[in-house]
Design a protein around this motif. Sequence first.
Motif, PDB file in Angstrom:
ATOM      1  N   MET A   1      48.057  29.176  40.304  1.00  0.00           N
ATOM      2  CA  MET A   1      46.610  29.302  40.294  1.00  0.00           C
ATOM      3  C   MET A   1      46.177  29.775  41.669  1.00  0.00           C
ATOM      4  O   MET A   1      46.676  29.287  42.686  1.00  0.00           O
ATOM      5  N   THR A   2      45.239  30.719  41.694  1.00  0.00           N
ATOM      6  CA  THR A   2      44.735  31.211  42.969  1.00  0.00           C
ATOM      7  C   THR A   2      43.232  31.001  43.039  1.00  0.00           C
ATOM      8  O   THR A   2      42.518  31.130  42.037  1.00  0.00           O
ATOM      9  N   PHE A   3      42.770  30.701  44.244  1.00  0.00           N
ATOM     10  CA  PHE A   3      41.350  30.431  44.500  1.00  0.00           C
ATOM     11  C   PHE A   3      40.947  31.113  45.801  1.00  0.00           C
ATOM     12  O   PHE A   3      41.764  31.260  46.723  1.00  0.00           O
ATOM     13  N   PRO A   4      39.677  31.491  45.939  1.00  0.00           N
ATOM     14  CA  PRO A   4      39.203  32.005  47.230  1.00  0.00           C
ATOM     15  C   PRO A   4      39.268  30.923  48.300  1.00  0.00           C
ATOM     16  O   PRO A   4      39.325  29.728  47.995  1.00  0.00           O
ATOM     17  N   GLY A   5      39.210  31.349  49.546  1.00  0.00           N
ATOM     18  CA  GLY A   5      39.204  30.378  50.634  1.00  0.00           C
ATOM     19  C   GLY A   5      37.853  29.741  50.876  1.00  0.00           C
ATOM     20  O   GLY A   5      37.764  28.712  51.548  1.00  0.00           O
ATOM     21  N   VAL A   6      36.784  30.318  50.317  1.00  0.00           N
ATOM     22  CA  VAL A   6      35.442  29.753  50.497  1.00  0.00           C
ATOM     23  C   VAL A   6      35.366  28.433  49.729  1.00  0.00           C
ATOM     24  O   VAL A   6      35.492  28.428  48.496  1.00  0.00           O
ATOM     25  N   PRO A   7      35.163  27.305  50.420  1.00  0.00           N
ATOM     26  CA  PRO A   7      35.249  26.009  49.733  1.00  0.00           C
ATOM     27  C   PRO A   7      34.328  25.856  48.539  1.00  0.00           C
ATOM     28  O   PRO A   7      34.740  25.376  47.485  1.00  0.00           O
ATOM     29  N   LYS A   8      33.056  26.262  48.667  1.00  0.00           N
ATOM     30  CA  LYS A   8      32.116  26.034  47.561  1.00  0.00           C
ATOM     31  C   LYS A   8      32.526  26.823  46.325  1.00  0.00           C
ATOM     32  O   LYS A   8      32.337  26.365  45.187  1.00  0.00           O
ATOM     33  N   GLU A   9      33.108  28.012  46.513  1.00  0.00           N
ATOM     34  CA  GLU A   9      33.582  28.792  45.375  1.00  0.00           C
ATOM     35  C   GLU A   9      34.806  28.136  44.751  1.00  0.00           C
ATOM     36  O   GLU A   9      34.914  28.017  43.520  1.00  0.00           O
TER      37      GLU A   9
ATOM     38  N   GLU B   1      49.609  41.925  35.998  1.00  0.00           N
ATOM     39  CA  GLU B   1      49.655  41.995  34.539  1.00  0.00           C
ATOM     40  C   GLU B   1      50.217  40.692  33.980  1.00  0.00           C
ATOM     41  O   GLU B   1      51.180  40.138  34.504  1.00  0.00           O
ATOM     42  N   GLY B   2      49.586  40.225  32.918  1.00  0.00           N
ATOM     43  CA  GLY B   2      50.024  38.982  32.293  1.00  0.00           C
ATOM     44  C   GLY B   2      49.304  37.759  32.803  1.00  0.00           C
ATOM     45  O   GLY B   2      49.428  36.676  32.203  1.00  0.00           O
ATOM     46  N   ALA B   3      48.562  37.897  33.890  1.00  0.00           N
ATOM     47  CA  ALA B   3      47.822  36.757  34.438  1.00  0.00           C
ATOM     48  C   ALA B   3      46.454  36.661  33.781  1.00  0.00           C
ATOM     49  O   ALA B   3      45.800  37.673  33.524  1.00  0.00           O
ATOM     50  N   ASP B   4      46.023  35.436  33.523  1.00  0.00           N
ATOM     51  CA  ASP B   4      44.680  35.202  33.013  1.00  0.00           C
ATOM     52  C   ASP B   4      43.697  35.105  34.179  1.00  0.00           C
ATOM     53  O   ASP B   4      44.044  34.611  35.261  1.00  0.00           O
ATOM     54  N   ILE B   5      42.485  35.570  33.932  1.00  0.00           N
ATOM     55  CA  ILE B   5      41.444  35.514  34.961  1.00  0.00           C
ATOM     56  C   ILE B   5      40.944  34.080  35.100  1.00  0.00           C
ATOM     57  O   ILE B   5      40.661  33.401  34.113  1.00  0.00           O
ATOM     58  N   LEU B   6      40.834  33.617  36.357  1.00  0.00           N
ATOM     59  CA  LEU B   6      40.216  32.331  36.661  1.00  0.00           C
ATOM     60  C   LEU B   6      38.826  32.667  37.209  1.00  0.00           C
ATOM     61  O   LEU B   6      38.694  33.081  38.356  1.00  0.00           O
ATOM     62  N   PRO B   7      37.783  32.554  36.389  1.00  0.00           N
ATOM     63  CA  PRO B   7      36.456  33.059  36.777  1.00  0.00           C
ATOM     64  C   PRO B   7      35.901  32.366  38.027  1.00  0.00           C
ATOM     65  O   PRO B   7      36.191  31.195  38.292  1.00  0.00           O
TER      66      PRO B   7
ATOM     67  N   TRP C   1      48.501  31.985  36.021  1.00  0.00           N
ATOM     68  CA  TRP C   1      49.621  32.868  35.682  1.00  0.00           C
ATOM     69  C   TRP C   1      50.908  32.063  35.564  1.00  0.00           C
ATOM     70  O   TRP C   1      51.188  31.205  36.413  1.00  0.00           O
ATOM     71  N   GLU C   2      51.646  32.363  34.511  1.00  0.00           N
ATOM     72  CA  GLU C   2      52.982  31.782  34.345  1.00  0.00           C
ATOM     73  C   GLU C   2      53.997  32.914  34.458  1.00  0.00           C
ATOM     74  O   GLU C   2      54.443  33.485  33.457  1.00  0.00           O
ATOM     75  N   PRO C   3      54.395  33.263  35.694  1.00  0.00           N
ATOM     76  CA  PRO C   3      55.295  34.408  35.881  1.00  0.00           C
ATOM     77  C   PRO C   3      56.724  34.109  35.432  1.00  0.00           C
ATOM     78  O   PRO C   3      57.499  35.038  35.170  1.00  0.00           O
TER      79      PRO C   3
ATOM     80  N   GLU D   1      43.937  47.016  37.022  1.00  0.00           N
ATOM     81  CA  GLU D   1      42.516  46.812  37.254  1.00  0.00           C
ATOM     82  C   GLU D   1      41.869  46.223  36.003  1.00  0.00           C
ATOM     83  O   GLU D   1      42.081  46.715  34.897  1.00  0.00           O
ATOM     84  N   ARG D   2      41.067  45.170  36.194  1.00  0.00           N
ATOM     85  CA  ARG D   2      40.421  44.504  35.078  1.00  0.00           C
ATOM     86  C   ARG D   2      38.948  44.943  35.020  1.00  0.00           C
ATOM     87  O   ARG D   2      38.144  44.553  35.891  1.00  0.00           O
ATOM     88  N   PRO D   3      38.585  45.716  34.003  1.00  0.00           N
ATOM     89  CA  PRO D   3      37.190  46.175  33.894  1.00  0.00           C
ATOM     90  C   PRO D   3      36.188  45.030  33.840  1.00  0.00           C
ATOM     91  O   PRO D   3      35.079  45.148  34.374  1.00  0.00           O
ATOM     92  N   ALA D   4      36.566  43.915  33.208  1.00  0.00           N
ATOM     93  CA  ALA D   4      35.642  42.783  33.105  1.00  0.00           C
ATOM     94  C   ALA D   4      35.303  42.218  34.477  1.00  0.00           C
ATOM     95  O   ALA D   4      34.170  41.764  34.721  1.00  0.00           O
ATOM     96  N   VAL D   5      36.269  42.243  35.393  1.00  0.00           N
ATOM     97  CA  VAL D   5      36.023  41.733  36.744  1.00  0.00           C
ATOM     98  C   VAL D   5      35.074  42.667  37.491  1.00  0.00           C
ATOM     99  O   VAL D   5      34.140  42.214  38.165  1.00  0.00           O
ATOM    100  N   ILE D   6      35.290  43.982  37.352  1.00  0.00           N
ATOM    101  CA  ILE D   6      34.402  44.938  38.020  1.00  0.00           C
ATOM    102  C   ILE D   6      32.977  44.785  37.508  1.00  0.00           C
ATOM    103  O   ILE D   6      32.016  44.759  38.281  1.00  0.00           O
ATOM    104  N   ALA D   7      32.833  44.645  36.200  1.00  0.00           N
ATOM    105  CA  ALA D   7      31.492  44.482  35.627  1.00  0.00           C
ATOM    106  C   ALA D   7      30.832  43.206  36.133  1.00  0.00           C
ATOM    107  O   ALA D   7      29.623  43.196  36.438  1.00  0.00           O
TER     108      ALA D   7
END
Length: 415
Positions: A150-158, A124-130, A141-143, A93-99
């Motif tokens: 790279m992961t993205f939401p399905g909402v196009p504008k986001e 763990e080891g993955a960087d956050i893509l804001p 993430w480079e596993p 869990e990433r506290p920065a994301v929750i905040a």
Amino acid sequence: MKGSAEIICVGSELLLGDIVNTNAQFLAQELAQLGISHYYQTVVGDNPLRIQRAVAIACERSRLLLFTGGLGPTPDDLTHETLADFFDAPLAERPAVIADIQQKYERRGRTMAASNRKQALLPEGADILPNPAGSAPGIIWEPRPGLVLMTFPGVPKEMHVMWQTTAVPYLQSEGWAADPIYSRTLKFWGIGESDLAEQVNHLFDRDNPTVAPYASQGTVKLRISARAASEAAAIALIEPVADEILKLAPAPYYGSDDDTLASVVGDRLRQTGQTLAVAESCTGGGLGHMLTAVAGSSTYFMGGIISYDNAVKIGLLGVSPSVLDTQGAVSAPVAEQMATGVRARLGTDWGVGITGVAGPGGGTPEKPVGLVYVGIAGPKGQVSSQAYRFGNLRGRDWIRHLSCCSALDLLRRSL
């Protein structure tokens, strides 16, 4: 350049056809602009086993995997946990994301739901893509060495915002980008894809630029693509090929890239200071819709009359009752009189009339479904018409669409 990319879109709604997969189109175009090779796309439902199978195959043939969808707070949003499981990495869990999520909810006067905490569980080891436009962050993430996810939401504008603000700078700084690909698409109407391909088939075996044919909604397209260090260098490669194609098929060509038949007609009317009115029967306002979809069309398009019933053709357009009796509503003389009548009624330079049998019923052996007449009346008193036989293989809406586009093309040639 480090390798090729693959797009993996997660979501059962895509497989069911509930929504159109515009994310894959956007990412494909963006990869081309960056010069990153891209050979595969996959759509997979919200199922962990099938997602992992898709990832296993992608890892064997691609070095950059771009995921969209499955990052939400609901139980069927499985992308991050499935990737973590596949690469044997724990979720943290990433506290920065929750905040960040809490702040976004507070700004809207709402309270974050407990389910949103799931969006803060990242490998763990993955960087956050804001995600500046929404609650679900992605990851970079480079596993494994040489493999980037790279992961993205399905909402196009986001997804679009995240791609432009974070993903593109990352890919450029990490050496993924190469000479970009620039393209020009030439558009043709009134010629079949195979007929056009035969005329230019000697160009299909080129390496740079490449030429590829395809068809969409009745328009035949030739896409000329060049890889070059700059747009100017790409244009220098594309121009001679485009010139050669246009010498071989000048008449059916109507425009390039974002041009439509309606916008091209509008440009010509605007340039000459002329105006247009339309009279429609079987198309029921479709031609007027296409014309008014172009911004600024009010400078040249005065309006239209939907003369579906013969009484309207007679009363508003001045179509001859005797011609209707002897020739029928679906005939060249009626199309011409409709064009002449609407031109006179609305006081324009040009008039267009469309009448036909759109189906599915109403056809006869002499006048089958798909038979359409388009009439053109011009500023010098010239009147002409053209018959089209579109057949009945793809239904009523297709016939109406072809009728409107063919009317625009006939007017374009007249102009």
